[in-house]
Motif scaffolding. Structure first.
Motif, short mmCIF file in Angstrom:
data_model
loop_
_atom_site.label_atom_id
_atom_site.label_comp_id
_atom_site.label_asym_id
_atom_site.label_seq_id
_atom_site.Cartn_x
_atom_site.Cartn_y
_atom_site.Cartn_z
N ARG A 195 -5.87 0.80 -2.63
CA ARG A 195 -6.39 -0.49 -1.88
C ARG A 195 -6.71 -1.36 -2.89
N PHE A 211 -4.50 -3.88 7.12
CA PHE A 211 -5.12 -3.58 5.92
C PHE A 211 -6.56 -3.53 5.47
N ALA A 230 0.66 -1.17 0.01
CA ALA A 230 0.00 -0.01 -0.08
C ALA A 230 0.87 1.45 0.14
N GLN A 237 -8.50 -0.02 4.61
CA GLN A 237 -8.23 0.06 3.34
C GLN A 237 -9.38 1.19 2.70
N TYR A 238 -10.36 1.66 3.47
CA TYR A 238 -11.56 2.69 2.92
C TYR A 238 -11.18 3.89 3.37
#
Length: 257
Positions: free
Chosen positions: A132, A120, A99, A124-125
């Motif tokens: 992502r 993660f 990431a 992620q959002y």
């Protein structure tokens, strides 16, 4: 790509291994550039590892109107390996490394702070959609090439929770450090016999060496990872292990561990 990219993957394996980075991170280059050395992104990243100009300069690559060493497979992979190792020292989690490689250290740190989590799947959002999705593409590519997942497709917490290995060996699995060594082998070695001879837990061996049996069965050489302290024992007994492996293959009975 599994066929035409083999020389590039072999090169990646040696350079990543020499820098203490899991060799399966070579698949990051697949989603970064499809191994195209002259690819230029909208943001100005160049080469098979899509290095930005400031990263090239920081690690000593030439980047001017006459030459751009980011397009050089050897030099760019050396820099990518150092950068990946640096990111792992920061986050201790390979999914967060992927990431951060795409979105930057700052964005990942901000996402961690907002989510109050270092997983993660929790953060992620809070990351850009591109970042992502980049991580998920990496996981998918790993599965396509290896037919399974591995250390670099799991969060650090998942590694510690699901690997049935001692704590000192978990450190070896999850760290890009000098606790592991690589040995190039060929022939129909049996993983269970190696584990039995070297006293290595099979789950640990399998996570270090994805695709072991399939690649050796196809007649190809394999770069096998072992704890450093096991290398001398393997070298001393490898012929014996190979002979037993071939005998086991002919008999077709499982190895008792």
């Amino acid at each position: 790509m599994k066929f035409w990219a083999k020389p590039y993957f072999d090169l990646y394996d040696h350079i990543l291994s020499a820098n203490g980075v899991p060799i399966t991170l070579k698949y990051l280059s697949v989603i970064e550039s499809h191994l195209q050395p002259n690819l230029v992104s909208w943001a100005g990243a160049v080469g098979p590892w899509q290095l930005m100009p400031y990263e090239a300069q920081r690690f000593g690559l030439k980047n001017n109107k006459y030459v751009d060493e980011r397009t050089d497979f050897i030099k760019s992979t050396e820099v990518a390996a150092k950068l990946l190792k640096e990111l792992y020292a920061e986050f201790g989690d390979w999914l967060l490394v992927v990431a951060a490689y795409n979105g930057g250290v700052g964005r990942v740190k901000q996402a961690i702070e907002k989510a109050k989590s270092k997983s993660f799947w929790d953060i992620q959002y809070f990351l850009p959609e591109e970042t992502r999705n980049h991580v998920k593409k990496y996981i998918a590519t790993h599965y396509i090439f290896e037919n399974n997942g591995g250390v670099t497709t799991l969060t650090a917490q998942e590694v510690q929770q699901y690997f049935n290995v001692p704590a000192e060996q978990r450190t070896a699995i999850t760290s890009a450090d000098s606790t592991l060594c690589s040995v190039e082998i060929s022939g129909r070695y049996n993983a269970a016999l190696i584990c039995k001879q070297l006293q290595i837990l099979p789950a640990y061996f399998n996570q270090l060496n994805p695709g072991f049996a399939a690649q050796l069965a196809s007649g190809k050489k394999y770069i096998m990872y072992l704890p450093k302290e096991k290398k001398n024992l393997f070298e001393a007994t490898k012929q014996q292990i190979l002979e037993q492996s071939i005998q086991q293959l002919l008999l077709g009975s499982p190895v008792a561990y």
